[in-house]
Design a protein around this motif. Sequence first.
Motif: not given
Length: 357
Positions: A98-112, A170-172
Amino acid sequence: MRCLLITGGAGFIGSALVRYILGATADRVLVVDKLTYAGNLDSLAPVADHPHYRFARADIGDGPTMAQLLAEFQPDAIMHLAAESHVDRSIDGPAAFIDTNITGTSILLEAARGYWQTLPTAARAAFRFHHVSTDEVYGDLPNDGSQFNESSPYAPSSPYSASKAASDHLARAWMRTYGLPVLVTNCSNNYGPYHFPEKLIPLMIINALAGKPLPVYGDGGQIRDWLYVEDHARALYQVVTRGRPGETYVIGGHNERRNIDVVEALCGLLEQAGAPHPPGVVAFRQLITQVEDRPGHDRRYAIDAGKIARELGWRPQETFDSGMAKTVQWYLTHHEWWQRVLDGSYRGERLGLGPGQ
């Protein structure tokens, strides 16, 4: 020449992608990897001295660091492969997934998104965020010839696949809400060189060479569509360079096999290669051992990869037989790589790593 930031680039699929890009194109690559247990710099050793390669030890969940790396490297695309990916581990401890795949992806999307919004108009239009996922988000299929495609409904079965399904959504959502140019790919089971030994195929090879049991869940009738990792790397590059933003592409190897058949095929290939039998072992097949099935085990996956073939011209180059033969031969000739994983020494080189090192 493109600049590609690849998260999880020290993992199994990520490192294959990096080796492919640096070997086949003029593109520059920044690998971003937290170097958890599954990240292995030995898998990047063949390209470590390449002038277009750079490495940064960083966590996708660290927003300020990701923003800094994006600002410094100025990528034309992000290929997001960083993930916790082992189903058994997700059953034993779902929090990390949950931490890496969900929260981590959301943080990366915001940085991107923050980086993308600073780009000039032409660069913004050309930028891509490629989210790499799994066919396990679709659940499983009956044994009736049906296949997953880009329109298949989501029905994840494990904490791992549920966390990947969430990250896909999240990505979509970041494209629908903010306009970030997102591509999503969902692949079938990968195999090939540099595969971490906890996974089925390398585990069976290494256990067989050591004379240890070859554990097969339940009746071994679970069916997977096996995709050679170097074929997958080629597909990912086709998608990030030629795919249409907002589209999903499923990627499979056209190689459906039961788990028990995979294990028996591996035993046969080891025999054909003349691998030495451990003491007391007359044939590798005698090591096959049935074990209790894991909870929620999906029975069958299959991929209809027609869309990526029609639109991007990608098809797998390896058959099941050719890819498996190459895989077995690689493990027989690369003892040092997997021995360093087994004894943990591959992790001893991680200290002091930073951007550019």
